[in-house]
Design a protein around this motif. Structure first.
Motif, PDB file in Angstrom:
ATOM      1  N   ASP A  74       0.435  -1.229  -0.028  1.00  0.00           N
ATOM      2  CA  ASP A  74       0.053  -0.199   0.337  1.00  0.00           C
ATOM      3  C   ASP A  74       0.751   0.872  -0.271  1.00  0.00           C
ATOM      4  O   ASP A  74       1.739   1.651   1.126  1.00  0.00           O
ATOM      5  CB  ASP A  74      -0.872  -0.181   1.173  1.00  0.00           C
ATOM      6  CG  ASP A  74      -2.285   1.652   1.576  1.00  0.00           C
ATOM      7  OD1 ASP A  74      -1.767   2.483   0.283  1.00  0.00           O
ATOM      8  OD2 ASP A  74      -2.673   1.143   2.369  1.00  0.00           O
ATOM      9  N   PRO A  75       0.868   1.697  -1.087  1.00  0.00           N
ATOM     10  CA  PRO A  75       1.497   3.156  -0.536  1.00  0.00           C
ATOM     11  C   PRO A  75       1.148   4.058  -0.253  1.00  0.00           C
ATOM     12  O   PRO A  75       2.273   4.870   0.547  1.00  0.00           O
ATOM     13  CB  PRO A  75       1.887   3.861  -2.428  1.00  0.00           C
ATOM     14  CG  PRO A  75       0.845   2.293  -3.556  1.00  0.00           C
ATOM     15  CD  PRO A  75       0.074   1.879  -2.133  1.00  0.00           C
ATOM     16  N   CYS A  76       0.147   4.394   0.400  1.00  0.00           N
ATOM     17  CA  CYS A  76      -0.241   5.160   1.652  1.00  0.00           C
ATOM     18  C   CYS A  76       0.513   4.585   3.042  1.00  0.00           C
ATOM     19  O   CYS A  76       0.875   6.289   3.818  1.00  0.00           O
ATOM     20  CB  CYS A  76      -1.836   5.360   2.054  1.00  0.00           C
ATOM     21  SG  CYS A  76      -2.813   5.896   0.331  1.00  0.00           S
ATOM     22  N   THR A 408      -0.304   6.178  -9.727  1.00  0.00           N
ATOM     23  CA  THR A 408      -1.051   4.937 -10.175  1.00  0.00           C
ATOM     24  C   THR A 408      -0.340   4.611  -8.978  1.00  0.00           C
ATOM     25  O   THR A 408       0.653   4.382  -8.633  1.00  0.00           O
ATOM     26  CB  THR A 408      -1.486   4.534 -11.213  1.00  0.00           C
ATOM     27  OG1 THR A 408      -0.504   3.532 -12.199  1.00  0.00           O
ATOM     28  CG2 THR A 408      -1.716   5.504 -12.754  1.00  0.00           C
ATOM     29  N   ARG A 409      -1.767   3.287  -8.313  1.00  0.00           N
ATOM     30  CA  ARG A 409      -0.782   2.872  -7.830  1.00  0.00           C
ATOM     31  C   ARG A 409       0.638   1.652  -7.644  1.00  0.00           C
ATOM     32  O   ARG A 409       1.308   1.474  -7.314  1.00  0.00           O
ATOM     33  CB  ARG A 409      -2.099   1.286  -7.383  1.00  0.00           C
ATOM     34  CG  ARG A 409      -2.085   0.579  -6.107  1.00  0.00           C
ATOM     35  CD  ARG A 409      -2.679  -0.785  -5.815  1.00  0.00           C
ATOM     36  NE  ARG A 409      -2.422  -0.897  -4.642  1.00  0.00           N
ATOM     37  CZ  ARG A 409      -1.937  -2.506  -4.783  1.00  0.00           C
ATOM     38  NH1 ARG A 409      -1.991  -2.719  -5.829  1.00  0.00           N
ATOM     39  NH2 ARG A 409      -1.449  -2.704  -3.407  1.00  0.00           N
ATOM     40  N   GLU A 410       0.201   0.937 -10.074  1.00  0.00           N
ATOM     41  CA  GLU A 410       0.968   0.552  -9.278  1.00  0.00           C
ATOM     42  C   GLU A 410       2.386   1.612 -10.392  1.00  0.00           C
ATOM     43  O   GLU A 410       3.714   0.662  -9.744  1.00  0.00           O
ATOM     44  CB  GLU A 410       0.569  -0.946 -11.566  1.00  0.00           C
ATOM     45  CG  GLU A 410      -0.883  -1.411 -10.987  1.00  0.00           C
ATOM     46  CD  GLU A 410      -1.953  -0.486 -10.830  1.00  0.00           C
ATOM     47  OE1 GLU A 410      -1.664   0.756 -11.062  1.00  0.00           O
ATOM     48  OE2 GLU A 410      -2.551  -1.555 -10.428  1.00  0.00           O
ATOM     49  N   TYR A 435       1.446  10.110  -4.414  1.00  0.00           N
ATOM     50  CA  TYR A 435       0.405   8.924  -4.427  1.00  0.00           C
ATOM     51  C   TYR A 435      -0.918   9.448  -3.541  1.00  0.00           C
ATOM     52  O   TYR A 435      -0.177  10.091  -2.845  1.00  0.00           O
ATOM     53  CB  TYR A 435       0.516   7.580  -4.128  1.00  0.00           C
ATOM     54  CG  TYR A 435      -0.334   6.766  -4.246  1.00  0.00           C
ATOM     55  CD1 TYR A 435      -0.568   6.013  -5.889  1.00  0.00           C
ATOM     56  CD2 TYR A 435      -0.832   6.195  -3.036  1.00  0.00           C
ATOM     57  CE1 TYR A 435      -2.001   4.854  -5.751  1.00  0.00           C
ATOM     58  CE2 TYR A 435      -1.882   5.399  -3.218  1.00  0.00           C
ATOM     59  CZ  TYR A 435      -2.246   4.607  -4.485  1.00  0.00           C
ATOM     60  OH  TYR A 435      -3.525   4.187  -4.301  1.00  0.00           O
ATOM     61  N   LYS A 436      -1.689   9.908  -4.460  1.00  0.00           N
ATOM     62  CA  LYS A 436      -3.699   9.810  -4.285  1.00  0.00           C
ATOM     63  C   LYS A 436      -2.295  11.912  -3.303  1.00  0.00           C
ATOM     64  O   LYS A 436      -3.215  11.925  -1.850  1.00  0.00           O
ATOM     65  CB  LYS A 436      -3.415   9.098  -3.333  1.00  0.00           C
ATOM     66  CG  LYS A 436      -4.265   8.246  -3.647  1.00  0.00           C
ATOM     67  CD  LYS A 436      -4.884   7.142  -2.580  1.00  0.00           C
ATOM     68  CE  LYS A 436      -5.874   5.980  -2.835  1.00  0.00           C
ATOM     69  NZ  LYS A 436      -6.367   5.415  -2.486  1.00  0.00           N
TER      70      LYS A 436
END
Length: 463
Positions: A74-76, A408-410, A435-436
């Motif tokens: 999870d990048p977050c 993006t998440r990827e 990211y986000k």
């Protein structure tokens, strides 16, 4: 469902006496269940509450999750948007909100690694207070540093010192947390290895270590300041025994923390010759967390006037120096448009920023203790050129002069694995990757390719 863990007979006998017949079976059944999972959001990074999360009443911004997701992917999580912290430990949030503290507290977390309670204190202090987070073990100090950097608030100084080294800072802190190393009885469900390490001899060894730490810590709060003592164990020797030690030897007074009965926190009383001290225990059959003990004590007020440190004319340190004006005024030096003035320091090529009002405190710390990190490391100054660093990308400090790329998440996962990523930005140079909306690091765009500057030691190793 798993079988009951094989628990030491002496531990079982002590717990049966502590809980009584009516709760004993419930306690054993709770140990048979999977450990619950909870997270605490970073309120300064704006991640919304999890849709399937259940709020934890005693811990601000904390939620229990129905199942354990893959946090590593999870990048977050890597952006410091939240911390994975078991629910009981978050009781510190409620405690801090009950204390009579100044507007800008100076706090100490004496046994801080891996950083769960330190990041909680950092959130509580926000842009007002300063935290000194200490961890004596080098490897654990590195974990504390990484978690502090990713949390990104820039209000923490990290040191690596034995508690005895803090004597020159006596009567300096508005509150001191001693989350002491212990026998770990409260973690038996979560960490089966702690069962193998438990013995009556180890309990006594831990109690002696805790008393030595508290012997040093007791002098550190200001008159009227607080000492918060916690362990992740149940036994009275390590818990009430040390509360009695503090009361008998240092004159601390009890502090009552109001609790909601719905929380199912167990309040009991530790009777001493100096008075009755309320103490709080968390049992896994009552709360959505692991075992925890906490007591709050207050140092008696004094009529003496508090003396705040003043900025020294000359700051002499063998490795750290105030940043020369010629560097700060150089065209390549980063411009930070912030409401509060910042002061800058240099360690070898590394540049750090810290709110100027904390400079006297920080320099007092720096000449007495082994500082490992502080404020926000902006990056490196190499041959009149500034190279932005990962801590600045993760911090709340502005980075408005750089191009940004939303991944993006990827793409973010590839970046966090330190793999090459393609950029849509045409401009060459440094690009902040998000990211986000959260900064996760830097990429150097070279036109036909890009260099990934995510720290090698932080990279995701999972496929």
């Amino acid at each position: 469902m798993n079988e009951y863990p094989v628990l030491p007979a002496q531990f079982l006998e002590t717990m049966k006496q502590q809980l009584g017949e009516s709760e004993w079976d419930h306690f054993l059944q709770a140990l048979q269940q999977p450990a619950p999972v909870s997270i605490r959001l970073n309120p300064f990074k704006g991640m919304p509450a999890p849709a399937n999360g259940q709020a934890i009443g005693w811990s601000s911004h904390a939620y229990r999750l129905p199942a354990r997701p893959n946090f590593t992917l999870d990048p977050c999580f890597h952006a410091g948007a939240y911390y994975v912290q078991e629910a009981s430990s978050g009781f510190l949030s409620h405690v801090l909100n009950q204390l009579a503290l100044p507007e800008a507290p100076f706090a100490l977390d004496l046994c801080a690694a891996p950083g769960g309670k330190s990041t909680l204190i950092s959130s509580f202090l926000g842009d007002k207070g300063l935290l000194l987070a200490n961890e004596v073990i080098k490897s654990r100090n590195q974990v504390l540093k990484e978690n502090t950097i990713k949390w990104g608030l820039g209000n923490t100084v990290i040191t690596q010192n034995d508690p005895a080294h803090f004597a020159p800072l006596s009567e300096s802190f508005d509150f001191v947390l001693v989350d002491a190393p212990c026998s770990g009885e409260g973690l038996f469900r979560k960490d089966p290895q702690s069962i193998q390490e438990w013995s009556p001899e180890n309990v006594h060894l831990c109690q002696g270590r805790q008393s030595r730490i508290l012997q040093e810590a007791a002098a550190l709060p200001k008159p009227g300041g607080y000492l918060i003592y916690s362990t992740c164990t149940y036994n009275p020797l390590e818990n009430e025994g040390n509360v009695r030690f503090l009361a008998a030897n240092f004159g601390y007074k009890p502090v009552e923390i109001p609790i909601d009965p719905a929380w199912q926190i167990s309040r009991s009383e530790c009777k001493t010759e100096q008075g009755v001290f309320p103490v709080y225990r968390f049992y896994p059959h009552k709360v959505p967390g692991e075992g925890l003990f906490m007591a709050v004590l207050q140092r008696p007020p004094s009529e003496a006037n508090e003396k705040s440190p003043k900025k020294a004319k000359d700051f002499r340190h063998p490795h750290l120096q105030r940043l020369p004006g010629k560097v700060r005024n150089h065209p390549s030096f980063p411009k930070l448009d912030v409401p509060e003035p910042l002061s800058y320091y240099q360690y070898n090529n590394h540049l750090f920023a810290l709110p100027s009002r904390w400079v006297p405190r920080f320099e007092t710390i720096a000449i007495r203790l082994n500082v490992q990190y502080f404020g926000v490391e902006l990056g490196d100054w190499v041959r009149d050129t500034f190279l932005p660093g990962p801590a600045w990308a993760l911090s709340m400090l502005p980075k408005s002069s750089y191009a940004r790329e939303e991944l993006t998440r990827e793409e973010a996962i590839r970046y966090l694995k330190k793999e090459p990523i393609a950029l849509s930005k045409a401009d060459r140079g440094w690009v902040l990757v998000n990211y986000k909306g959260l900064g996760i690091g830097w990429v150097k765009n070279l036109g036909n390719r890009s260099n990934n500057y995510y720290p090698k030691e932080w990279r995701i190793r999972m496929d």
